[in-house]
Motif scaffolding. Structure first.
Motif, PDB file in Angstrom:
ATOM      1  N   TYR A 154       0.834  -1.208   0.000  1.00 61.40           N
ATOM      2  CA  TYR A 154       0.000   0.000   0.000  1.00 61.40           C
ATOM      3  C   TYR A 154       0.869   1.259   0.000  1.00 61.40           C
ATOM      4  O   TYR A 154       0.625   2.193  -0.782  1.00 61.40           O
ATOM      5  CB  TYR A 154      -0.910  -0.020   1.228  1.00 61.40           C
ATOM      6  CG  TYR A 154      -1.473   1.333   1.596  1.00 61.40           C
ATOM      7  CD1 TYR A 154      -2.498   1.915   0.860  1.00 61.40           C
ATOM      8  CD2 TYR A 154      -0.954   2.048   2.687  1.00 61.40           C
ATOM      9  CE1 TYR A 154      -2.991   3.169   1.194  1.00 61.40           C
ATOM     10  CE2 TYR A 154      -1.444   3.287   3.019  1.00 61.40           C
ATOM     11  CZ  TYR A 154      -2.461   3.845   2.279  1.00 61.40           C
ATOM     12  OH  TYR A 154      -2.949   5.080   2.606  1.00 61.40           O
ATOM     13  N   LEU A 155       1.889   1.284   0.863  1.00 57.06           N
ATOM     14  CA  LEU A 155       2.773   2.447   0.913  1.00 57.06           C
ATOM     15  C   LEU A 155       3.533   2.623  -0.401  1.00 57.06           C
ATOM     16  O   LEU A 155       3.739   3.750  -0.877  1.00 57.06           O
ATOM     17  CB  LEU A 155       3.761   2.314   2.073  1.00 57.06           C
ATOM     18  CG  LEU A 155       3.166   2.368   3.484  1.00 57.06           C
ATOM     19  CD1 LEU A 155       4.251   2.122   4.527  1.00 57.06           C
ATOM     20  CD2 LEU A 155       2.488   3.708   3.739  1.00 57.06           C
ATOM     21  N   GLY A 156       3.950   1.509  -1.003  1.00 60.40           N
ATOM     22  CA  GLY A 156       4.664   1.583  -2.273  1.00 60.40           C
ATOM     23  C   GLY A 156       3.789   2.104  -3.397  1.00 60.40           C
ATOM     24  O   GLY A 156       4.205   2.967  -4.173  1.00 60.40           O
ATOM     25  N   VAL A 157       2.568   1.587  -3.490  1.00 58.77           N
ATOM     26  CA  VAL A 157       1.639   2.048  -4.527  1.00 58.77           C
ATOM     27  C   VAL A 157       1.291   3.518  -4.306  1.00 58.77           C
ATOM     28  O   VAL A 157       1.172   4.295  -5.260  1.00 58.77           O
ATOM     29  CB  VAL A 157       0.368   1.180  -4.531  1.00 58.77           C
ATOM     30  CG1 VAL A 157      -0.710   1.788  -5.429  1.00 58.77           C
ATOM     31  CG2 VAL A 157       0.705  -0.232  -4.995  1.00 58.77           C
ATOM     32  N   LYS A 158       1.144   3.913  -3.049  1.00 55.78           N
ATOM     33  CA  LYS A 158       0.873   5.316  -2.718  1.00 55.78           C
ATOM     34  C   LYS A 158       1.996   6.219  -3.231  1.00 55.78           C
ATOM     35  O   LYS A 158       1.745   7.304  -3.782  1.00 55.78           O
ATOM     36  CB  LYS A 158       0.723   5.441  -1.198  1.00 55.78           C
ATOM     37  CG  LYS A 158       0.361   6.827  -0.703  1.00 55.78           C
ATOM     38  CD  LYS A 158       0.209   6.788   0.815  1.00 55.78           C
ATOM     39  CE  LYS A 158      -0.009   8.179   1.388  1.00 55.78           C
ATOM     40  NZ  LYS A 158      -0.076   8.140   2.873  1.00 55.78           N
ATOM     41  N   ALA A 159       3.250   5.790  -3.049  1.00 54.91           N
ATOM     42  CA  ALA A 159       4.388   6.568  -3.546  1.00 54.91           C
ATOM     43  C   ALA A 159       4.396   6.610  -5.070  1.00 54.91           C
ATOM     44  O   ALA A 159       4.679   7.658  -5.674  1.00 54.91           O
ATOM     45  CB  ALA A 159       5.700   5.982  -3.022  1.00 54.91           C
ATOM     46  N   TRP A 160       4.079   5.478  -5.708  1.00 54.15           N
ATOM     47  CA  TRP A 160       3.998   5.448  -7.173  1.00 54.15           C
ATOM     48  C   TRP A 160       2.933   6.397  -7.687  1.00 54.15           C
ATOM     49  O   TRP A 160       3.135   7.105  -8.669  1.00 54.15           O
ATOM     50  CB  TRP A 160       3.679   4.021  -7.630  1.00 54.15           C
ATOM     51  CG  TRP A 160       4.899   3.213  -7.939  1.00 54.15           C
ATOM     52  CD1 TRP A 160       6.206   3.596  -7.814  1.00 54.15           C
ATOM     53  CD2 TRP A 160       4.913   1.876  -8.416  1.00 54.15           C
ATOM     54  NE1 TRP A 160       7.045   2.566  -8.186  1.00 54.15           N
ATOM     55  CE2 TRP A 160       6.282   1.501  -8.552  1.00 54.15           C
ATOM     56  CE3 TRP A 160       3.938   0.941  -8.719  1.00 54.15           C
ATOM     57  CZ2 TRP A 160       6.664   0.247  -9.005  1.00 54.15           C
ATOM     58  CZ3 TRP A 160       4.316  -0.318  -9.166  1.00 54.15           C
ATOM     59  CH2 TRP A 160       5.671  -0.663  -9.309  1.00 54.15           C
ATOM     60  N   ARG A 161       1.789   6.415  -7.010  1.00 56.67           N
ATOM     61  CA  ARG A 161       0.706   7.303  -7.429  1.00 56.67           C
ATOM     62  C   ARG A 161       1.119   8.765  -7.301  1.00 56.67           C
ATOM     63  O   ARG A 161       0.784   9.596  -8.144  1.00 56.67           O
ATOM     64  CB  ARG A 161      -0.551   7.028  -6.603  1.00 56.67           C
ATOM     65  CG  ARG A 161      -1.238   5.707  -6.919  1.00 56.67           C
ATOM     66  CD  ARG A 161      -2.467   5.508  -6.053  1.00 56.67           C
ATOM     67  NE  ARG A 161      -3.445   6.558  -6.280  1.00 56.67           N
ATOM     68  CZ  ARG A 161      -4.499   6.762  -5.493  1.00 56.67           C
ATOM     69  NH1 ARG A 161      -4.694   5.997  -4.428  1.00 56.67           N
ATOM     70  NH2 ARG A 161      -5.359   7.719  -5.781  1.00 56.67           N
ATOM     71  N   ALA A 162       1.856   9.067  -6.229  1.00 55.81           N
ATOM     72  CA  ALA A 162       2.345  10.439  -6.058  1.00 55.81           C
ATOM     73  C   ALA A 162       3.285  10.815  -7.203  1.00 55.81           C
ATOM     74  O   ALA A 162       3.222  11.940  -7.729  1.00 55.81           O
ATOM     75  CB  ALA A 162       3.054  10.577  -4.715  1.00 55.81           C
ATOM     76  N   ALA A 163       4.136   9.883  -7.614  1.00 53.18           N
ATOM     77  CA  ALA A 163       5.051  10.143  -8.730  1.00 53.18           C
ATOM     78  C   ALA A 163       4.277  10.340 -10.027  1.00 53.18           C
ATOM     79  O   ALA A 163       4.591  11.224 -10.828  1.00 53.18           O
ATOM     80  CB  ALA A 163       6.044   8.989  -8.872  1.00 53.18           C
ATOM     81  N   TRP A 164       3.243   9.534 -10.233  1.00 54.75           N
ATOM     82  CA  TRP A 164       2.447   9.628 -11.454  1.00 54.75           C
ATOM     83  C   TRP A 164       1.666  10.940 -11.503  1.00 54.75           C
ATOM     84  O   TRP A 164       1.600  11.598 -12.552  1.00 54.75           O
ATOM     85  CB  TRP A 164       1.506   8.435 -11.547  1.00 54.75           C
ATOM     86  CG  TRP A 164       0.634   8.453 -12.773  1.00 54.75           C
ATOM     87  CD1 TRP A 164      -0.701   8.696 -12.848  1.00 54.75           C
ATOM     88  CD2 TRP A 164       1.061   8.216 -14.122  1.00 54.75           C
ATOM     89  NE1 TRP A 164      -1.140   8.631 -14.139  1.00 54.75           N
ATOM     90  CE2 TRP A 164      -0.078   8.340 -14.944  1.00 54.75           C
ATOM     91  CE3 TRP A 164       2.299   7.925 -14.710  1.00 54.75           C
ATOM     92  CZ2 TRP A 164      -0.025   8.167 -16.331  1.00 54.75           C
ATOM     93  CZ3 TRP A 164       2.357   7.751 -16.097  1.00 54.75           C
ATOM     94  CH2 TRP A 164       1.203   7.879 -16.880  1.00 54.75           C
TER      95      TRP A 164
END
Length: 216
Positions: free
Chosen positions: A86-96
């Protein structure tokens, strides 16, 4: 065994363990880069609170039960892996989102001082990452008995040693956060922050997947 004589060895072991790459290091580095030293404080304290709980459980024998129970171990591993993902996907979404918005959509540098809600959210993330890691339970069971003399009470001595470990790790992690935080303005540049989010997201997802598939 003289507990005082073993303290230097204990402290060296704690420092080496703290410096090992893992979820704790990834969370602290990202938080310090984006929020500065003050923003990393709740994450560090949350991680150490979780560690201290596991240490007390180890001293009381509860961590051994968790490590021995296949169901409890699998449940904790699943929760921990899911939260890291969840934390990793959250960071990816922030980058996107940053990539789509571009420089015009970027907010200014994040203030180091956070609201109470943000502080407790970061504290909770750190605590949950530590508490939902069954490897932490197994580690405590193996680590602390080496430094507890046979003639000393296990729970009380473990609690004292754990306080020392928490103190050492807080100093170590906050020192690391201070170094990273000094370059905070550079990390918060749109292009750099986007890459940081992508890299930290990838690391957290990789750690989550490793936790999900690794055996005891």
């Amino acid at each position: 065994m003289d507990i005082i004589a073993s303290l230097p060895t204990f402290i060296v072991a704690v420092v080496l363990i703290s410096a090992s790459p893992g979820p704790a290091m990834a969370l602290i580095m990202r938080r310090a880069a984006l929020r500065g030293l003050a923003g990393a404080v709740p994450t560090v304290l949350g991680l150490e609170a979780g560690l201290y709980v596991w240490a007390l459980c180890a001293g009381a024998g509860l961590a051994a039960l968790v490590a021995a129970s296949e169901v409890a171990y699998v449940v904790l591993r699943a929760v921990g892996a899911a939260f890291l993902l969840y934390l990793g996907v959250k960071a990816w979404r922030a980058a996107w989102r940053s990539r789509k918005e571009g420089p015009a959509g970027e907010a200014g540098p994040e203030a180091p001082a956070a609201s109470a809600r943000t502080w407790w959210k970061a504290f909770g993330e750190g605590a949950l990452v530590m508490l939902a890691n069954p490897k932490a339970a197994a580690f405590m069971i193996a680590f602390y008995p080496q430094f507890v003399p046979a003639d000393q009470p296990l729970l009380a001595t473990t609690a004292l040693l754990a306080l020392l470990q928490v103190a050492v790790e807080i100093v170590f992690y906050l020192g690391l956060a201070a170094v990273v935080g000094r370059a905070g303005a550079w990390f918060r540049r749109p292009a750099i922050r986007r890459r940081l989010d992508a890299v930290s997201g990838t690391v957290l997802i990789a750690l989550g997947l490793r936790m999900a598939v690794e055996s005891r």
